[in-house]
Design a protein around this motif. Sequence first.
Motif, PDB file in Angstrom:
ATOM      1  N   GLN A  86      39.810  47.830 -12.143  1.00 55.62           N
ATOM      2  CA  GLN A  86      41.111  48.466 -12.066  1.00 55.62           C
ATOM      3  C   GLN A  86      42.066  47.547 -11.302  1.00 55.62           C
ATOM      4  OE1 GLN A  86      41.569  52.200 -13.068  1.00 55.62           O
ATOM      5  NE2 GLN A  86      40.197  51.019 -14.341  1.00 55.62           N
ATOM      6  N   ALA A  87      43.377  47.710 -11.558  1.00 52.99           N
ATOM      7  CA  ALA A  87      44.371  46.849 -10.892  1.00 52.99           C
ATOM      8  C   ALA A  87      44.278  46.990  -9.373  1.00 52.99           C
ATOM      9  CB  ALA A  87      45.753  47.251 -11.362  1.00 52.99           C
ATOM     10  N   ALA A 107      32.182  48.950  -8.979  1.00 54.02           N
ATOM     11  CA  ALA A 107      32.850  48.840 -10.280  1.00 54.02           C
ATOM     12  C   ALA A 107      34.035  47.878 -10.256  1.00 54.02           C
ATOM     13  CB  ALA A 107      33.326  50.225 -10.720  1.00 54.02           C
ATOM     14  N   ASN A 108      34.759  47.872  -9.157  1.00 57.61           N
ATOM     15  CA  ASN A 108      36.008  47.109  -9.078  1.00 57.61           C
ATOM     16  C   ASN A 108      35.853  45.946  -8.101  1.00 57.61           C
ATOM     17  OD1 ASN A 108      37.848  48.770 -10.813  1.00 57.61           O
ATOM     18  ND2 ASN A 108      37.007  50.349  -9.479  1.00 57.61           N
ATOM     19  N   ARG A 109      36.984  45.376  -7.641  1.00 53.37           N
ATOM     20  CA  ARG A 109      36.876  44.366  -6.601  1.00 53.37           C
ATOM     21  C   ARG A 109      36.474  45.062  -5.304  1.00 53.37           C
ATOM     22  NH1 ARG A 109      39.324  39.505  -7.741  1.00 53.37           N
ATOM     23  NH2 ARG A 109      38.081  38.811  -5.983  1.00 53.37           N
ATOM     24  N   ILE A 115      25.415  42.055  -3.139  1.00 53.60           N
ATOM     25  CA  ILE A 115      26.538  42.976  -3.381  1.00 53.60           C
ATOM     26  C   ILE A 115      27.302  42.442  -4.586  1.00 53.60           C
ATOM     27  CG2 ILE A 115      28.643  43.987  -2.428  1.00 53.60           C
ATOM     28  CD1 ILE A 115      27.541  43.476   0.367  1.00 53.60           C
ATOM     29  N   HIS A 116      27.263  43.202  -5.675  1.00 58.37           N
ATOM     30  CA  HIS A 116      27.937  42.769  -6.904  1.00 58.37           C
ATOM     31  C   HIS A 116      29.192  43.609  -7.095  1.00 58.37           C
ATOM     32  CE1 HIS A 116      24.660  40.191  -8.135  1.00 58.37           C
ATOM     33  NE2 HIS A 116      23.817  41.163  -7.800  1.00 58.37           N
ATOM     34  N   ASP A 117      30.349  42.939  -7.216  1.00 58.71           N
ATOM     35  CA  ASP A 117      31.551  43.691  -7.578  1.00 58.71           C
ATOM     36  C   ASP A 117      31.885  43.415  -9.042  1.00 58.71           C
ATOM     37  OD1 ASP A 117      32.253  41.114  -6.907  1.00 58.71           O
ATOM     38  OD2 ASP A 117      34.057  41.631  -5.810  1.00 58.71           O
ATOM     39  N   ALA A 133      35.225  60.091  -3.963  1.00 55.82           N
ATOM     40  CA  ALA A 133      36.307  60.693  -4.764  1.00 55.82           C
ATOM     41  C   ALA A 133      36.499  59.975  -6.088  1.00 55.82           C
ATOM     42  CB  ALA A 133      37.606  60.680  -3.970  1.00 55.82           C
ATOM     43  N   TYR A 134      35.830  58.829  -6.269  1.00 57.55           N
ATOM     44  CA  TYR A 134      35.969  58.064  -7.514  1.00 57.55           C
ATOM     45  C   TYR A 134      34.753  58.248  -8.431  1.00 57.55           C
ATOM     46  CZ  TYR A 134      40.074  56.144  -5.350  1.00 57.55           C
ATOM     47  OH  TYR A 134      41.312  56.028  -4.762  1.00 57.55           O
ATOM     48  N   SER A 135      34.080  59.370  -8.303  1.00 59.75           N
ATOM     49  CA  SER A 135      32.866  59.607  -9.084  1.00 59.75           C
ATOM     50  C   SER A 135      33.146  59.824 -10.571  1.00 59.75           C
ATOM     51  CB  SER A 135      32.108  60.822  -8.526  1.00 59.75           C
ATOM     52  OG  SER A 135      31.727  60.561  -7.187  1.00 59.75           O
ATOM     53  N   SER A 136      34.418  60.007 -10.952  1.00 65.07           N
ATOM     54  CA  SER A 136      34.728  60.213 -12.382  1.00 65.07           C
ATOM     55  C   SER A 136      34.999  58.909 -13.116  1.00 65.07           C
ATOM     56  CB  SER A 136      35.957  61.114 -12.539  1.00 65.07           C
ATOM     57  OG  SER A 136      35.727  62.339 -11.926  1.00 65.07           O
ATOM     58  N   LEU A 137      34.880  57.769 -12.455  1.00 65.03           N
ATOM     59  CA  LEU A 137      35.244  56.505 -13.118  1.00 65.03           C
ATOM     60  C   LEU A 137      34.385  56.236 -14.348  1.00 65.03           C
ATOM     61  CD1 LEU A 137      35.977  53.826 -10.324  1.00 65.03           C
ATOM     62  CD2 LEU A 137      37.568  55.247 -11.614  1.00 65.03           C
TER      63      LEU A 137
END
Length: 432
Positions: A5-6, A61-63, A206-208, A243-247
């Motif tokens: 994500q941005a 998932a993101n940076r 740690i993988h982003d 709070a980002y469990s819906s990604l």
Amino acid sequence: MEFPQADIDSLWQASAPPPPEPQRLAGSRQAEIAVIGGGYTGLSTAHALARQGVDVVVLEANRLGWGASGRNGGVVSGKFRISYARMARLWGLDVARRMHGIGVAAMENVADLLDEYDIDAQYRPSGSLRCAHRPEALSALREECVWLRDVLGDRSVSMLDATEMHDEIGAKGFCGGMLNLRGGVIHPLRFHRGLAAGLRADGVAIHDESPVTAIEHLRGGGLNLHLPQGQLRVQQAVLATNAYSSLTPAGDAIRRRVVPFRSAMIATGPLTGLSGATLLGNGRSYTETRRMMRWFRMSGGRLLYGGRGAFGQRDRASAFAALERALLRQFPQLEGQEITHRWSGLVAMTMDSLPHVGRLDDRLVYAMGYNGTGVAMASYMGRHVAATVLNQPDDAGLITGLGLRNVPFYPAREIGVRLVAGWYQALDALGK
Ligand SMILES: Cc1cc2nc3c(=O)[nH]c(=O)nc-3n(C[C@H](O)[C@H](O)[C@H](O)COP(=O)(O)OP(=O)(O)OC[C@H]3O[C@@H](n4cnc5c(N)ncnc54)[C@H](O)[C@@H]3O)c2cc1C
């Protein structure tokens, strides 16, 4: 959904050193435990597991620092949304004592982590001040202060009168407040990046840019985690997606257990040319007693002001405009100061206002629901998550004792949040 994500245009992004290059997970790998989500919860879990010699891999998932852990207000507080006196009434004094102990330990743990990994996160252990906006709120604070001192023996809290509040804040509008000398303020993204760098230096993978898109339970035991460019086989996984469990669908098993609530922040440019009293001279964190709580702090000579943001998936200019109006009502001397940064993120609210660590089945563990106060708590939670993963005896009071059920009427959550927020705003406006 596209990943990553941005990036967020926050003051923290603008004032932290450049992020490290992404390290994606590619191909097939194995490990003992996977942690899904690389915020404070995920990193503290990896920290606790690695200390016990467990082969753990973090997947973000993101940076790194994209979630709430990289964009929060940096208030280091050990409080829960329920007062300790209420906990004592509902669950008994021993439970309240245990939770108070956890809150204190969580704040102390922040300083320990900074020391352990030699992190320069501009931590200032300056304490916090709760600012009463009307006499009834002040009476409630006074009652709480007396209870904390007399029953729990907490000498770090004391009351301030209206004059002392004016000296502390440099603005009118509060009839008194409760000072807590514990905790303080931090640069949240530097804290997060420092933790990640320290863990990597200790050999933790740690993988982003590595979203887990599906979790497959294998017949013979263990899990296969699917990612766009690879897969990871593990015995167990920890869902630290909060709070980002819906990604992605990987969060399906827990996303209905919290209500994501958007929290927004604005930052002024460096304050210059102000006359009169010094604003927030002691550099603490400051929260109002209004139901739709606003809070503020200084950082690098700028004033940061936060509160409820727009609902839904995106920021809206009107939500930031409301925050700017509230800022000027509180600090009229800031009229004409430029707002240089506006950003928001999601906090995870739970039905009982408490964070939870628990087990979904013999292979999946979750930790979530900090209700907007996770800087200290999420970065401390890892030890309790590790104990749950390894089935070790542990006592984290209500955090591990109660369990976290699905939010009832989840599909109507946004309407519900709007109704409650609107009602709170109306009561605040009426001075109730
Ligand atoms: C604007 C704002 C201000 C705040 N201010 C404060 C404050 O001043 N003090 C305080 O104590 N707390 C504050 N909070 C709350 C605090 O930031 C959070 O409680 C805390 O950061 C939660 O950490 P976490 O690791 O559980 O979640 P997060 O940091 O949100 O991390 C979850 C991560 O999971 C990742 N993820 C999701 N799905 C997947 C998947 N399928 N695969 C891989 N990764 C995935 C996401 O990308 C995300 O990075 C604030 C929050 C916000 C949004």
